[in-house]
Write a protein that holds these residues in place. Structure first.
Motif, PDB file in Angstrom:
ATOM      1  N   ASN A  44       0.830  -1.201   0.000  1.00 36.09           N
ATOM      2  CA  ASN A  44       0.000   0.000   0.000  1.00 36.09           C
ATOM      3  C   ASN A  44       0.870   1.259   0.000  1.00 36.09           C
ATOM      4  O   ASN A  44       0.962   1.956   1.005  1.00 36.09           O
ATOM      5  N   PRO A  45       1.521   1.562  -1.138  1.00 40.60           N
ATOM      6  CA  PRO A  45       2.409   2.742  -1.167  1.00 40.60           C
ATOM      7  C   PRO A  45       1.606   4.038  -1.080  1.00 40.60           C
ATOM      8  O   PRO A  45       0.489   4.106  -1.584  1.00 40.60           O
ATOM      9  N   PRO A  46       2.177   5.055  -0.424  1.00 43.62           N
ATOM     10  CA  PRO A  46       1.471   6.338  -0.392  1.00 43.62           C
ATOM     11  C   PRO A  46       1.404   6.927  -1.804  1.00 43.62           C
ATOM     12  O   PRO A  46       2.357   6.820  -2.575  1.00 43.62           O
ATOM     13  N   CYS A  47       0.262   7.516  -2.126  1.00 39.39           N
ATOM     14  CA  CYS A  47       0.037   8.078  -3.456  1.00 39.39           C
ATOM     15  C   CYS A  47       1.055   9.183  -3.747  1.00 39.39           C
ATOM     16  O   CYS A  47       1.274  10.072  -2.923  1.00 39.39           O
ATOM     17  N   GLY A  48       1.702   9.107  -4.917  1.00 37.79           N
ATOM     18  CA  GLY A  48       2.664  10.127  -5.313  1.00 37.79           C
ATOM     19  C   GLY A  48       4.103   9.785  -4.978  1.00 37.79           C
ATOM     20  O   GLY A  48       4.994  10.594  -5.205  1.00 37.79           O
ATOM     21  N   PHE A  49       4.339   8.580  -4.443  1.00 35.07           N
ATOM     22  CA  PHE A  49       5.689   8.181  -4.034  1.00 35.07           C
ATOM     23  C   PHE A  49       6.042   6.802  -4.574  1.00 35.07           C
ATOM     24  O   PHE A  49       5.176   5.959  -4.752  1.00 35.07           O
ATOM     25  N   ARG A  50       7.327   6.600  -4.805  1.00 32.54           N
ATOM     26  CA  ARG A  50       7.814   5.285  -5.211  1.00 32.54           C
ATOM     27  C   ARG A  50       9.143   5.021  -4.522  1.00 32.54           C
ATOM     28  O   ARG A  50      10.057   5.844  -4.566  1.00 32.54           O
ATOM     29  N   HIS A  51       9.232   3.878  -3.849  1.00 37.47           N
ATOM     30  CA  HIS A  51      10.470   3.468  -3.177  1.00 37.47           C
ATOM     31  C   HIS A  51      11.382   2.857  -4.229  1.00 37.47           C
ATOM     32  O   HIS A  51      10.973   1.962  -4.966  1.00 37.47           O
ATOM     33  N   ARG A  52      12.593   3.364  -4.315  1.00 35.76           N
ATOM     34  CA  ARG A  52      13.576   2.772  -5.225  1.00 35.76           C
ATOM     35  C   ARG A  52      14.325   1.686  -4.472  1.00 35.76           C
ATOM     36  O   ARG A  52      14.842   1.932  -3.389  1.00 35.76           O
ATOM     37  N   VAL A  53      14.358   0.517  -5.042  1.00 37.90           N
ATOM     38  CA  VAL A  53      15.009  -0.603  -4.380  1.00 37.90           C
ATOM     39  C   VAL A  53      16.515  -0.352  -4.303  1.00 37.90           C
ATOM     40  O   VAL A  53      17.156   0.005  -5.288  1.00 37.90           O
ATOM     41  N   THR A  54      17.057  -0.483  -3.096  1.00 38.00           N
ATOM     42  CA  THR A  54      18.497  -0.367  -2.878  1.00 38.00           C
ATOM     43  C   THR A  54      18.929  -1.601  -2.086  1.00 38.00           C
ATOM     44  O   THR A  54      18.094  -2.414  -1.696  1.00 38.00           O
ATOM     45  N   ASP A  55      20.198  -1.712  -1.840  1.00 41.63           N
ATOM     46  CA  ASP A  55      20.682  -2.872  -1.088  1.00 41.63           C
ATOM     47  C   ASP A  55      20.777  -2.574   0.399  1.00 41.63           C
ATOM     48  O   ASP A  55      21.361  -3.337   1.158  1.00 41.63           O
TER      49      ASP A  55
END
Length: 162
Positions: free
Chosen positions: A31-42
């Motif tokens: 359920n990501p907050p609208c307007g945001f995207r988490h970029r996968v990192t290590d």
């Protein structure tokens, strides 16, 4: 140990912090907050988040990036949150990416999450009526040249109109 972008050595997350962040990351994926995207990192300890300006605001169509560094004792201690690259022009966002927002400092609560931080930042951006740097931007940024963290700043929260 690697060092963060602000000259302080990262400490290993406590088990409580790691468990909490893993839970938040799982919730974000569902359920990501609208307007945001988490970029996968290590790294669970540093999140990079894309911020998309909300429709019908001064920032519509613009994209920014937040860097969120979690302290060893998160959530008892607030994460460090800064804008990367070119931060949005906003009266509470300095040209070095530091954000003057009380929940990141004095008003932090362990009940807050990365999602709630993001929503607060988007709300702050969306309510702005002017694209401008804070009046003391040059002086503040000059004082931070030696890698000072925004968490070392004694913020004065007095403007709730922007």
């Amino acid at each position: 140990m690697s060092s963060s972008g602000y000259g302080q050595k990262e400490k290993v997350l406590s088990r409580i912090a790691a468990n909490r962040l893993q839970k938040e990351l799982t919730e974000w994926q569902v359920n990501p907050p609208c307007g945001f995207r988490h970029r996968v990192t290590d790294s669970l300890q540093r999140w990079i988040i894309e911020v998309h300006g909300a429709p019908n605001t001064l920032y519509e169509g613009e994209e920014f990036h937040l860097q969120v560094d979690f302290p060893e004792h998160y959530p008892m201690e607030a994460p460090q949150v800064v804008f990367m690259q070119i931060p949005p022009l906003h009266p509470h966002i300095y040209s070095n990416g530091h954000i003057c927002l009380d929940i990141l400092y004095d008003s932090w609560s362990p009940a807050m999450t990365v999602s709630s931080i993001c929503i607060s930042i988007l709300s702050m951006l969306s309510s702005s009526t002017v694209k401008a740097r804070p009046p003391d931007d040059d002086q503040y940024v000059r004082n931070c040249r030696n890698g000072r963290s925004p968490k070392e700043t004694r913020w004065w929260f007095h403007d709730d109109k922007v």
